[in-house]
Design a protein around this motif. Structure first.
Motif, PDB file in Angstrom:
ATOM      1  N   PRO A  45     -12.561 -25.151  25.045  1.00 23.79           N
ATOM      2  CA  PRO A  45     -13.068 -25.509  26.365  1.00 23.79           C
ATOM      3  C   PRO A  45     -14.536 -25.145  26.524  1.00 23.79           C
ATOM      4  O   PRO A  45     -15.016 -24.167  25.965  1.00 23.79           O
ATOM      5  CB  PRO A  45     -12.193 -24.677  27.305  1.00 23.79           C
ATOM      6  N   ASN A  46     -15.241 -25.953  27.280  1.00 22.20           N
ATOM      7  CA  ASN A  46     -16.631 -25.683  27.610  1.00 22.20           C
ATOM      8  C   ASN A  46     -16.643 -24.626  28.715  1.00 22.20           C
ATOM      9  O   ASN A  46     -16.028 -24.809  29.767  1.00 22.20           O
ATOM     10  CB  ASN A  46     -17.313 -26.976  28.065  1.00 22.20           C
ATOM     11  N   HIS A  47     -17.319 -23.518  28.484  1.00 16.83           N
ATOM     12  CA  HIS A  47     -17.363 -22.453  29.487  1.00 16.83           C
ATOM     13  C   HIS A  47     -18.207 -22.836  30.697  1.00 16.83           C
ATOM     14  O   HIS A  47     -18.111 -22.204  31.741  1.00 16.83           O
ATOM     15  CB  HIS A  47     -17.881 -21.154  28.873  1.00 16.83           C
ATOM     16  N   LYS A  48     -19.046 -23.855  30.540  1.00 13.62           N
ATOM     17  CA  LYS A  48     -19.776 -24.383  31.695  1.00 13.62           C
ATOM     18  C   LYS A  48     -18.863 -25.427  32.323  1.00 13.62           C
ATOM     19  O   LYS A  48     -18.834 -26.587  31.917  1.00 13.62           O
ATOM     20  CB  LYS A  48     -21.108 -25.005  31.288  1.00 13.62           C
ATOM     21  N   ARG A  49     -18.094 -25.028  33.279  1.00  9.45           N
ATOM     22  CA  ARG A  49     -17.006 -25.842  33.808  1.00  9.45           C
ATOM     23  C   ARG A  49     -17.486 -27.104  34.516  1.00  9.45           C
ATOM     24  O   ARG A  49     -16.701 -28.013  34.750  1.00  9.45           O
ATOM     25  CB  ARG A  49     -16.129 -25.002  34.745  1.00  9.45           C
ATOM     26  N   THR A  50     -18.768 -27.197  34.853  1.00 13.41           N
ATOM     27  CA  THR A  50     -19.286 -28.410  35.493  1.00 13.41           C
ATOM     28  C   THR A  50     -19.740 -29.445  34.467  1.00 13.41           C
ATOM     29  O   THR A  50     -20.164 -30.534  34.837  1.00 13.41           O
ATOM     30  CB  THR A  50     -20.465 -28.066  36.425  1.00 13.41           C
ATOM     31  N   SER A  51     -19.652 -29.109  33.177  1.00 16.00           N
ATOM     32  CA  SER A  51     -20.099 -30.014  32.118  1.00 16.00           C
ATOM     33  C   SER A  51     -18.916 -30.763  31.499  1.00 16.00           C
ATOM     34  O   SER A  51     -17.831 -30.209  31.348  1.00 16.00           O
ATOM     35  CB  SER A  51     -20.808 -29.214  31.021  1.00 16.00           C
ATOM     36  N   LYS A 116       2.389  -5.790  12.192  1.00 15.58           N
ATOM     37  CA  LYS A 116       1.604  -5.345  13.352  1.00 15.58           C
ATOM     38  C   LYS A 116       1.069  -6.562  14.082  1.00 15.58           C
ATOM     39  O   LYS A 116       0.759  -7.587  13.475  1.00 15.58           O
ATOM     40  CB  LYS A 116       0.416  -4.466  12.920  1.00 15.58           C
ATOM     41  N   ARG A 117       0.928  -6.447  15.380  1.00 12.81           N
ATOM     42  CA  ARG A 117       0.310  -7.510  16.171  1.00 12.81           C
ATOM     43  C   ARG A 117      -1.170  -7.583  15.831  1.00 12.81           C
ATOM     44  O   ARG A 117      -1.800  -6.563  15.548  1.00 12.81           O
ATOM     45  CB  ARG A 117       0.497  -7.241  17.651  1.00 12.81           C
ATOM     46  N   ALA A 118      -1.701  -8.802  15.875  1.00  9.00           N
ATOM     47  CA  ALA A 118      -3.111  -8.995  15.554  1.00  9.00           C
ATOM     48  C   ALA A 118      -3.652 -10.166  16.364  1.00  9.00           C
ATOM     49  O   ALA A 118      -2.902 -11.032  16.814  1.00  9.00           O
ATOM     50  CB  ALA A 118      -3.286  -9.270  14.066  1.00  9.00           C
ATOM     51  N   SER A 119      -4.961 -10.177  16.549  1.00 11.22           N
ATOM     52  CA  SER A 119      -5.607 -11.304  17.213  1.00 11.22           C
ATOM     53  C   SER A 119      -6.944 -11.583  16.550  1.00 11.22           C
ATOM     54  O   SER A 119      -7.560 -10.687  15.955  1.00 11.22           O
ATOM     55  CB  SER A 119      -5.808 -11.040  18.709  1.00 11.22           C
ATOM     56  N   LEU A 120      -7.349 -12.811  16.639  1.00 10.90           N
ATOM     57  CA  LEU A 120      -8.578 -13.265  15.994  1.00 10.90           C
ATOM     58  C   LEU A 120      -9.207 -14.303  16.911  1.00 10.90           C
ATOM     59  O   LEU A 120      -8.511 -15.159  17.454  1.00 10.90           O
ATOM     60  CB  LEU A 120      -8.207 -13.901  14.655  1.00 10.90           C
ATOM     61  N   GLY A 121     -10.509 -14.221  17.101  1.00 11.31           N
ATOM     62  CA  GLY A 121     -11.166 -15.191  17.963  1.00 11.31           C
ATOM     63  C   GLY A 121     -12.651 -15.284  17.683  1.00 11.31           C
ATOM     64  O   GLY A 121     -13.210 -14.500  16.906  1.00 11.31           O
ATOM     65  N   CYS A 122     -13.271 -16.248  18.312  1.00  9.15           N
ATOM     66  CA  CYS A 122     -14.717 -16.393  18.191  1.00  9.15           C
ATOM     67  C   CYS A 122     -15.255 -17.007  19.472  1.00  9.15           C
ATOM     68  O   CYS A 122     -14.536 -17.665  20.215  1.00  9.15           O
ATOM     69  CB  CYS A 122     -15.093 -17.228  16.980  1.00  9.15           C
ATOM     70  N   ASN A 123     -16.504 -16.726  19.703  1.00  7.98           N
ATOM     71  CA  ASN A 123     -17.239 -17.358  20.786  1.00  7.98           C
ATOM     72  C   ASN A 123     -18.339 -18.163  20.145  1.00  7.98           C
ATOM     73  O   ASN A 123     -18.973 -17.696  19.188  1.00  7.98           O
ATOM     74  CB  ASN A 123     -17.824 -16.316  21.734  1.00  7.98           C
ATOM     75  N   HIS A 124     -18.575 -19.367  20.636  1.00  8.73           N
ATOM     76  CA  HIS A 124     -19.602 -20.189  20.018  1.00  8.73           C
ATOM     77  C   HIS A 124     -20.199 -21.148  21.030  1.00  8.73           C
ATOM     78  O   HIS A 124     -19.616 -21.417  22.084  1.00  8.73           O
ATOM     79  CB  HIS A 124     -19.038 -20.977  18.835  1.00  8.73           C
ATOM     80  N   TYR A 125     -21.372 -21.620  20.698  1.00  6.00           N
ATOM     81  CA  TYR A 125     -22.016 -22.686  21.450  1.00  6.00           C
ATOM     82  C   TYR A 125     -22.861 -23.489  20.485  1.00  6.00           C
ATOM     83  O   TYR A 125     -23.193 -23.030  19.396  1.00  6.00           O
ATOM     84  CB  TYR A 125     -22.851 -22.158  22.624  1.00  6.00           C
TER      85      TYR A 125
END
Length: 135
Positions: A45-51, A116-125
């Motif tokens: 999802p685009n974090h700029k919700r108006t775009s 074990k529980r684990a999570s993985l993520g990234c932020n990008h633009y």
């Protein structure tokens, strides 16, 4: 392993940070030039919700990996082992500017000796092309 891949678009530059957590000891690796298939295509999802702009690349969770590519970064996450595991979190907080039309692989491997529980993520633009600097 918990794997995530990103195929960068042919236009613009993808800027990305990576974050991970695991309930015990783990390795976090970042590869360039991976060969992957399948998995679940993630909507980004685009974090700029108006775009109405959408990401032109492809992100996948749990792809089948036939080649990892070259290691760009490797980090050990000390979180404990077996019944003594307390958990760990890590990130590559410095922003990576990725090559165009290239597949990257982010891999988190649990080394604690137990499930074990684990999570993985990234932020990008994505930004327009910028000139190379000396840094």
């Amino acid at each position: 392993n918990l794997d995530m891949s990103i195929l960068t678009p042919s236009t613009g530059l993808v800027h990305m940070t990576i974050e991970a957590a695991c309930g015990g000891d783990a390795d976090l690796l970042f590869y360039e030039g991976a060969t992957v298939s399948g998995g679940t295509v993630d909507l980004t999802p685009n974090h700029k919700r108006t775009s109405s702009n959408v990401f032109a690349g492809v992100m996948r969770t749990e792809p089948s990996v036939s080649a990892t590519g070259a290691v760009l970064s490797s980090q050990f996450m000390p979180g404990g082992q077996r019944s003594q595991a307390q958990g760990a979190a890590a990130d590559f907080s410095l922003e990576w500017i990725l090559k165009k039309s290239t597949t990257y692989l982010i891999r988190l491997t649990n080394r604690s000796g137990q499930a074990k529980r684990a999570s993985l993520g990234c932020n990008h633009y994505t930004s327009p092309d910028i000139a190379d600097s000396l840094h």
